[in-house]
Enzyme design. Structure first.
Site, short mmCIF file in Angstrom:
data_model
loop_
_atom_site.label_atom_id
_atom_site.label_comp_id
_atom_site.label_asym_id
_atom_site.label_seq_id
_atom_site.Cartn_x
_atom_site.Cartn_y
_atom_site.Cartn_z
N LYS A 197 0.93 -1.25 -0.01
CA LYS A 197 0.05 -0.09 -0.18
C LYS A 197 1.06 1.02 -0.10
O LYS A 197 1.64 1.42 0.99
CB LYS A 197 -0.86 -0.01 1.25
CG LYS A 197 -1.92 1.11 1.14
CD LYS A 197 -2.76 0.94 2.35
CE LYS A 197 -3.87 2.08 2.50
NZ LYS A 197 -4.71 2.12 3.53
N ARG A 207 -10.76 9.74 0.99
CA ARG A 207 -10.89 10.26 2.18
C ARG A 207 -12.28 11.45 2.41
O ARG A 207 -12.78 11.65 3.44
CB ARG A 207 -9.72 11.19 2.47
CG ARG A 207 -8.38 10.36 2.55
CD ARG A 207 -7.18 10.88 2.67
NE ARG A 207 -6.08 9.70 2.86
CZ ARG A 207 -4.88 9.99 2.41
NH1 ARG A 207 -4.56 11.19 2.12
NH2 ARG A 207 -4.03 9.07 2.44
N ARG A 218 0.83 10.00 5.74
CA ARG A 218 1.01 8.62 6.03
C ARG A 218 2.49 7.96 5.49
O ARG A 218 2.63 6.73 5.60
CB ARG A 218 -0.12 7.67 5.86
CG ARG A 218 -1.54 8.15 6.47
CD ARG A 218 -2.63 7.41 6.16
NE ARG A 218 -3.71 7.80 6.89
CZ ARG A 218 -5.00 7.71 6.13
NH1 ARG A 218 -5.03 7.36 4.90
NH2 ARG A 218 -5.94 8.11 6.95
N GLU A 234 7.73 -7.00 1.57
CA GLU A 234 6.45 -6.97 2.43
C GLU A 234 5.50 -7.89 2.11
O GLU A 234 4.92 -8.52 3.20
CB GLU A 234 5.60 -5.57 2.21
CG GLU A 234 6.23 -4.13 2.75
CD GLU A 234 6.16 -3.74 3.89
OE1 GLU A 234 5.54 -4.97 4.77
OE2 GLU A 234 6.62 -2.94 4.60
N LYS A 249 -2.18 -1.80 -3.87
CA LYS A 249 -2.84 -0.56 -3.78
C LYS A 249 -2.19 0.66 -3.66
O LYS A 249 -1.22 0.93 -2.94
CB LYS A 249 -3.88 -0.62 -2.61
CG LYS A 249 -4.67 0.56 -2.22
CD LYS A 249 -5.46 0.51 -0.98
CE LYS A 249 -6.39 1.73 -0.79
NZ LYS A 249 -7.46 1.67 0.39
N SER A 275 -10.05 5.26 -5.21
CA SER A 275 -10.76 6.52 -5.85
C SER A 275 -10.46 7.34 -6.73
O SER A 275 -11.16 7.94 -7.61
CB SER A 275 -11.01 7.03 -4.46
OG SER A 275 -9.86 7.50 -3.88
N TYR A 314 -14.93 0.64 -7.84
CA TYR A 314 -16.31 1.22 -7.37
C TYR A 314 -17.15 0.96 -8.65
O TYR A 314 -18.42 1.13 -8.47
CB TYR A 314 -16.09 2.60 -7.29
CG TYR A 314 -15.14 2.87 -5.98
CD1 TYR A 314 -15.72 2.70 -4.80
CD2 TYR A 314 -14.00 3.11 -5.97
CE1 TYR A 314 -14.94 3.11 -3.55
CE2 TYR A 314 -13.05 3.44 -4.97
CZ TYR A 314 -13.61 3.26 -3.76
OH TYR A 314 -12.85 3.61 -2.69
#
Length: 327
Positions: A197, A207, A218, A234, A249, A275, A314
């Protein structure tokens, strides 16, 4: 053999031939619909930066879940939006918090007809918007956060979820979640690890959907967009800790990462068409700059071709209906 004996265009001459020799196929069962449920709503509310995406009420969430199942989508990923937040994200651990209530609602409505998944992260529930608990210096405390994730995982499993999605990018999160689920008797609940991510600018509209209260960024725990080898490390760690599936992602800007992850592991690989990817296409389509349906299916096909067996999008319901019509 020289031209004209070799004519690759023979296999592109019409739709029937192209369909026959197609190397990559999308199936509705491979699509997962992200869904948002907001505490206190009596009617669904549109998300301005995500045309066609809603913050659901509990009632509209149940109805939308049934519609998705009828379209044939493979799964539903649930996100909760609480009415109130605090520094520890306690609403995410509360059995009567909006996300856990929504899990119970959806499972009661659709049962095992699709895979009910839940986001396992504190960011929607914290007043500071970070994915974990904060240390006195303001940094995210990795190990304290893991304790919260373990409790959150059990709460979601108790609510009936089929698959949890730890997405906070805390070191050791998959192992801690797996052990907590097993200890609580939830050995059959699967873990979809957000193994890769990135600290991406493509998350902006999301958000808005969760009314994020994020302060700062982040980058100290999500990954650097410049790095690929780090991503593979990871993934390796998450699989070793017990991940049943792994996810990349965002998707489109990281198709090379999707491909590399697919080559590196023998568990199913998912990718999240986030998004910002969705919103860019919708905005371009409104302006008449692109053919919306063609671009929708082309982007999804590219993610599938790169190696993602599962795609969170979506467009899941709409794409599933289009695919059923065409095939």
């Amino acid at each position: 053999m020289p031209y004209p004996e070799i004519r690759p265009r023979r296999l592109r001459r019409n739709a029937a031939v192209r369909r026959l020799v197609s190397e990559t196929r999308l199936d509705p069962a491979e699509l997962v619909l992200p869904m948002f449920v907001r505490e206190g709503l009596t009617e669904p509310r549109a998300v301005a930066s995500l045309p066609g995406v809603l913050q659901h009420s509990r009632d509209s969430l149940r109805k939308a879940a049934v519609e998705a199942v009828q379209a044939g989508v493979g799964g539903l990923m649930l996100f909760g939006v609480p009415a109130e937040r605090d520094a520890t994200g306690s609403g995410g651990l509360d059995p009567d918090g909006i996300l856990n209530v929504a899990i119970r609602d959806v499972v009661a409505e659709v049962g095992d007809a699709t895979v009910v998944m839940s986001d396992l992260c504190l960011d929607e529930f914290t007043s500071h918007g970070h994915c974990g608990l904060l240390a006195p210096d303001g940094a995210v405390d990795n190990d304290a956060t893991l304790e919260a994730y373990a409790r959150m995982a059990v709460a979601q499993a108790d609510a009936g979820v089929h698959m949890v999605g730890p997405s906070g990018m805390m070191d050791g999160q998959v192992g801690v979640v797996r052990r907590a689920l097993d200890a609580a008797g939830h050995q059959d609940v699967a873990v979809l690890a957000y193994a890769v991510k990135y600290a991406s600018a493509f998350f902006g509209p999301f958000r808005d959907a969760v009314e994020s209260a994020l302060e700062g960024d982040r980058r100290a725990y999500q990954q650097d967009p410049a790095n690929l080898r780090e991503s593979l490390r990871e993934v390796e760690l998450d699989v070793a800790e017990g991940a049943d599936l792994v996810m990349v992602k965002p998707a489109l800007p990281y198709l090379d990462v999707v491909s590399a992850v697919r080559a590196a592991v023998d568990v199913p690989v998912a990718a999240y068409q986030v998004s910002g990817e969705y919103a860019m296409v919708e905005a371009a389509a409104v302006n008449g700059w692109v053919d919306r349906e063609r671009v929708m299916l082309e982007t999804l096909t590219s993610i599938r071709r790169a190696g993602a067996q599962i795609i969170l999008t979506y467009w899941a319901v709409e794409a599933a209906k289009l695919l059923r019509e065409r095939y």
